[in-house]
Each structure stands twice: as C-alpha cells, then as structure tokens.
Design a protein around this motif. Structure first.
Motif, mmCIF file in Angstrom:
data_model
loop_
_atom_site.group_PDB
_atom_site.id
_atom_site.type_symbol
_atom_site.label_atom_id
_atom_site.label_comp_id
_atom_site.label_asym_id
_atom_site.label_seq_id
_atom_site.Cartn_x
_atom_site.Cartn_y
_atom_site.Cartn_z
ATOM 1 N N LYS A 147 -1.298 -8.216 4.411
ATOM 2 C CA LYS A 147 -1.276 -6.975 5.186
ATOM 3 C C LYS A 147 -2.595 -6.797 5.943
ATOM 4 O O LYS A 147 -3.582 -7.510 5.715
ATOM 5 C CB LYS A 147 -1.066 -5.780 4.249
ATOM 6 C CG LYS A 147 0.274 -5.781 3.523
ATOM 7 C CD LYS A 147 1.398 -5.443 4.474
ATOM 8 C CE LYS A 147 2.710 -5.237 3.737
ATOM 9 N NZ LYS A 147 3.806 -4.839 4.651
ATOM 10 N N LEU A 148 -2.607 -5.817 6.831
ATOM 11 C CA LEU A 148 -3.838 -5.447 7.515
ATOM 12 C C LEU A 148 -4.872 -4.980 6.497
ATOM 13 O O LEU A 148 -4.545 -4.286 5.534
ATOM 14 C CB LEU A 148 -3.564 -4.321 8.513
ATOM 15 C CG LEU A 148 -4.775 -3.743 9.251
ATOM 16 C CD1 LEU A 148 -5.358 -4.759 10.219
ATOM 17 C CD2 LEU A 148 -4.389 -2.458 9.988
ATOM 18 N N PRO A 150 -0.932 -8.318 12.236
ATOM 19 C CA PRO A 150 -1.905 -7.581 11.422
ATOM 20 C C PRO A 150 -2.608 -8.432 10.373
ATOM 21 O O PRO A 150 -3.756 -8.142 10.012
ATOM 22 C CB PRO A 150 -1.065 -6.473 10.776
ATOM 23 C CG PRO A 150 0.339 -6.953 10.852
ATOM 24 C CD PRO A 150 0.428 -7.761 12.105
ATOM 25 N N SER A 151 -1.946 -9.475 9.888
ATOM 26 C CA SER A 151 -2.563 -10.312 8.850
ATOM 27 C C SER A 151 -3.717 -11.150 9.386
ATOM 28 O O SER A 151 -4.437 -11.782 8.611
ATOM 29 C CB SER A 151 -1.507 -11.231 8.228
ATOM 30 O OG SER A 151 -0.959 -12.102 9.196
ATOM 31 N N SER A 169 -0.984 -1.411 4.021
ATOM 32 C CA SER A 169 -2.273 -2.049 4.301
ATOM 33 C C SER A 169 -3.292 -1.604 3.252
ATOM 34 O O SER A 169 -3.058 -0.656 2.497
ATOM 35 C CB SER A 169 -2.745 -1.677 5.704
ATOM 36 O OG SER A 169 -2.974 -0.281 5.823
#
Length: 522
Positions: A302-303, A397-398, A423
């Motif tokens: 995730k972010l 986002p990753s 996130s």
C-alpha cells in the motif's frame, strides 16, 4: 570578578535558550536566542500573533524578550540602562527553541554558527510569511553608514561566521555558499579576544554545535542540545554498512566535543538536561528507527506516508535508504525539498548522489500559484523531471512513500480515496508535550480514521489519550545515564543546567557544584 553569566531564558524550562556571558570588562557574547514555546503559548496561538511592525514592542511588553540593547534599530527599540558590549551571537543549531528570535538582533552583532545551521535559517526565512519574517534571519534594508559604528565594513547587512568543516584538529574557513556578496566572514580571532572554538555535536538536526571559550580565568563550554552515538564495535559496523560512513562520523561528534574539553580547568559546563526526569528507559537510536521502519515498509504493498522533520537530515537519509531498499520513491513537499537543496549547497557532503536522486520526487501540491523559494523549487523540480502529480501516485501507490506531517496532511485530499484506504502512516517525530499538541494529534487522528489509514508510532485510546511508541523515533537528547557518565568523566568545576525541568537530578549527583541562580558571578 572575571566572569558573569546571566541566563535570560531557558532556566527551569525546556526551550527558549538565551544565555549572556560577560567578562570583567562587561564584554561578552550571547548563547542562542530561541523562542520559548511555553511562554509564547501563554499569549499567542496560530491566529493570534504579535503585530507586524510592532513585534519587538509587543514581545518586550509581554516579558518575552530580555531588556538588552541588542535589537534592530528599524524596530525602534527602547534604550535600556545597560552597557554590555556583545561581540557575537552563537546559534547552536537550527531548532526554533534555540534560534527562533534571532531575526530581531541588530545587524551590527555578528552571528556565529555552522554552514548547515545557516542553510536551515536562511530557508526558514524564505519560506515563512508575514510576522514570522521579522523573527528570522532575512534580507532587509541595509543599514546606513553611521549605523555600522563597531566594524569597518560597510554595505553589509549581516556579519556571519560560517564554518563548513569542523573538527578538533583542523579548522577550515569556508566561503558562504548562499549569496556571498550579502554576507561577509569574520575569523574567530575577530569575534573574541581570547581562545574560542566551535565544535560539532550530534543532535536531531544537522549542523548542531557547541561552543568553548576562555573568559577571564575560566573555560566556558556550552553544549547546546546533543545526544550520543553507537558505543560498540558491532554498532559501528552496522552504521557503516547500512547507514553509511558519513552517518557514522556524524554520530561521533559528541564524543569528540567532550574529549576536547578534558583537562581544561577551571571549567564551567553549561549543559542541557532535557530528558533527565524521564524514567521510561532508553530512547532508541537511528539504527532501531531504520530497522523498524524498513521492516514495516517492506511488509505492505500500500501507499506509505511518513512523518519526520526534513531539517533532521539524518532521518531523511534513513527514509531515503528505506525507500531505495523497498524500491519506492521518497516524495517530498516543495518546502521540504528546499531544505535538502540548500543543505547541499552549503555542505557538499550532504548533497545527494545521482543514484540517490533517482529515488527523490517532489509533490505538486494543489496551489493556484507558488511564490518565492517554493516557486523556484517547483520550477527546478519540473526541469529536473522529478515533479510528481497526484495522478501518478493514484496509478501506482506501491511505488511511493510520501513525507507528510500534520501541517501537510491536507495534501492527501488530492489522492483517490481507494488509494488511501489501508495505507500506512509512520510517525517518526517527537511526541506531543503540551495540551495544544495533544489536541493537534486528536484532530490528526480524525484524518487517519476518515480514510482508514493505519497509524504506527502513535495511537489514540477510546478515552482520547494519545500514546506514542518508541520504535520509529529516536530522541535528539542525551539519556540521563549517559549524561551522568559524561559529566563524571569530564569533572567540571561548575555545572549550569539549562533546557531542563529537573535541576534536582543534577543537585543529587554533584551537589554544590550545580549553579542554582539564573545570574551569578565568578
């Protein structure tokens, strides 16, 4: 009398350090000129500030400034019945509780600091707006010829001594990399008639230093704020292999400072004692921060949002290394990237390599227009191909780790809600020590809950208590046990604790050697 010390602020409190040192001819210098946040908050808050153009008047009337003849003439200071000759102002490091009011000081008083601290101050001055401009070092109308009555140097706004390389064995004067026509250099011999040394220390901001001066018969040593580095061969090996050789060198600065002091007597040690009353164990260190954060970042696709002070360049280097190991780009806000750029200009060893720069991006915040330094930074980032629009983060986002703290967090509204869901946010900064700061974190928790962001480093309980954990932050202040060891080995003749709430801790250990009065003569 051969020495007089007057603690103008920073006595029986944490922050706001202002210490006046004088010899028997009433000649001396100032140690720091910081903003005392505790006293400041008694009268001011975010939307209630001193009046623009009346800053000096307002702060003097409220007792937030010492009544000395040291202030800028354009601010129309009153004439106090004091006749000290202040040769220079020493600024130990770039935190506002030590430097936040330096812009009020007369241009005729030279500032002594490191090049790294100067980079922080000059960037502050270009970023801060409105009333804060008058509190920070900044360009202003140059004084007329008759205003420069103590130095035979004209057409200069501010005299400042900049030292780039600092070590016990080798002192090298370096040219000022920021607007060399605007500042001039003075040698240490021009600033003080006796021996004077500026020595780096290890703290949570790059450029921190202590000062050692011979005043009359006494050696006076001022530590500023400091911490210690790795103490074992195994620790040093880890730092060298994972955090880098220059980080290891940085961590040894405090040891070198106190090694330099050994054998100098009679010695007055003016030292911080920020954490001596805390009994919650070790503070952690940059190694533990690095290892814990790296493990967490690697565990998610995730972010990632990280919160740390970019002025703490060492922490930035840790998160940049983490981003590189996790194959992510570290995304900085324009104002934070400005600190990085300025630091590299004045101190080349902190300039990022080409390989490191591949992992740096600058977030394009949703502003209708940019001004001043921030505009320059955005334009430069665009030219260099590192300006990042929100849609790029939304698409992958990753690939990113965004640096965004409390005051930047509204910028996440430019990201898609599904990107923010799940996130993670890593708090890698100081705890909330005041009621106002506690309220800030309660408000901040509303943001993270609203978007289901997982928080690490702090949590809010069901009864609205903010609890901080230690695994992602290392204090910039020396631990009590280590401070006791340092003072015992140094064996100073007198100890003046500042930047502390617990003088009793010092008295229990060193008794009558501890100075208890804010003004005293030797």
């Amino acid at each position: 009398m051969s020495l007089k010390i007057e603690v103008l602020d920073g006595f029986d409190c944490i922050g706001g350090n202002k210490v006046l040192v004088l010899d028997d001819s009433n000649e001396g210098f100032l140690l720091d000129f910081g903003l005392n946040f505790s006293k400041w908050s008694l009268y001011f808050e975010e939307y209630l500030k001193p009046r623009t153009g009346k800053v000096l008047h307002d702060l003097l009337k409220l007792g937030l400034l010492p009544k000395l003849n040291i202030y800028r003439k354009d601010l129309e200071p009153p004439d106090f019945e004091r006749n000290e000759r202040i040769n220079f102002l020493f600024l130990s490091h770039g935190h506002e509780d030590h430097t936040g009011l330096n812009g009020l000081i007369s241009e005729t008083i030279p500032i002594l600091t490191t090049s790294e601290t100067f980079a922080i101050l000059s960037t502050n001055a270009e970023i801060r707006q409105e009333v804060w401009n008058e509190l920070y070092l900044r360009k202003r109308q140059r004084p007329q010829e008759d205003d420069i009555y103590r130095f035979d140097v004209l057409k200069t706004e501010r005299k400042m001594f900049i030292r780039r390389k600092m070590c016990v064995q080798n002192y090298l004067d370096a040219p000022c990399a920021l607007d060399p026509n605007y500042f001039i250099q003075l040698s240490l011999k021009e600033l003080w008639k006796n021996e004077l040394y500026v020595l780096p220390v290890y703290h949570s901001v790059i450029g921190a230093a202590g000062l050692v001066a011979k005043v009359g018969d006494w050696w006076v040593a001022y530590t500023g704020d400091f911490r210690t580095g790795p103490e074992t061969i195994e620790e040093e090996t880890f730092w060298r292999e994972n955090l880098g050789e220059k980080r290891l060198e940085l961590s040894k600065r405090t040891d070198d400072f106190f090694q330099f002091l050994k054998g100098k007597h009679p010695l007055l040690l003016i030292t911080e004692g920020t954490t001596v009353s805390r009994e919650n164990g070790p503070h952690g260190n940059e190694r533990s921060v690095y290892e814990n954060a790296l493990e967490l970042v690697r565990s998610t696709n995730k972010l990632v949002i990280v919160d740390f002070s970019v002025k703490h360049l060492e922490r930035l280097m840790s998160f940049l290394k983490i981003a590189m190991c996790a194959n992510r780009s570290l995304v900085l806000m324009p104002k934070d990237y400005a600190y990085l750029v300025k630091m590299g200009e004045v101190e080349p060893i902190w300039r990022l390599s080409d390989q490191e720069m591949k992992y740096i991006k600058v977030f394009h915040t949703a502003k209708s227009s940019f001004v001043g330094l921030e505009k320059e930074i955005v334009q430069q980032a665009k030219i260099n191909g590192i300006l990042l629009l929100p849609q790029f983060i939304n698409s992958r986002p990753s690939d990113y780790m965004i640096s965004a703290g409390y005051w930047d967090f509204h910028n996440i509204l430019d990201l898609d809600e599904e990107v923010l869901q799940g996130s993670i946010y890593i708090h890698s900064s100081s705890e909330a020590y005041t009621e106002e700061q506690q309220m800030d974190f309660l408000r901040f928790a509303n943001w993270t809950r609203r978007f289901s962001i997982k928080t690490y480093g702090f949590e809010v309980t069901e009864n609205n208590q903010v609890i901080f954990s230690k695994q992602f932050h290392a204090s910039g202040h020396v631990e009590a046990k280590k401070l006791e060891q340092i003072i015992n080995e140094l064996n100073p003749d007198l100890i003046l604790p500042v930047h502390t709430l617990d003088k009793e801790w010092f008295i229990k250990r060193w008794g009558k050697r501890v100075i208890l009065d804010s003004t005293f003569w030797l």
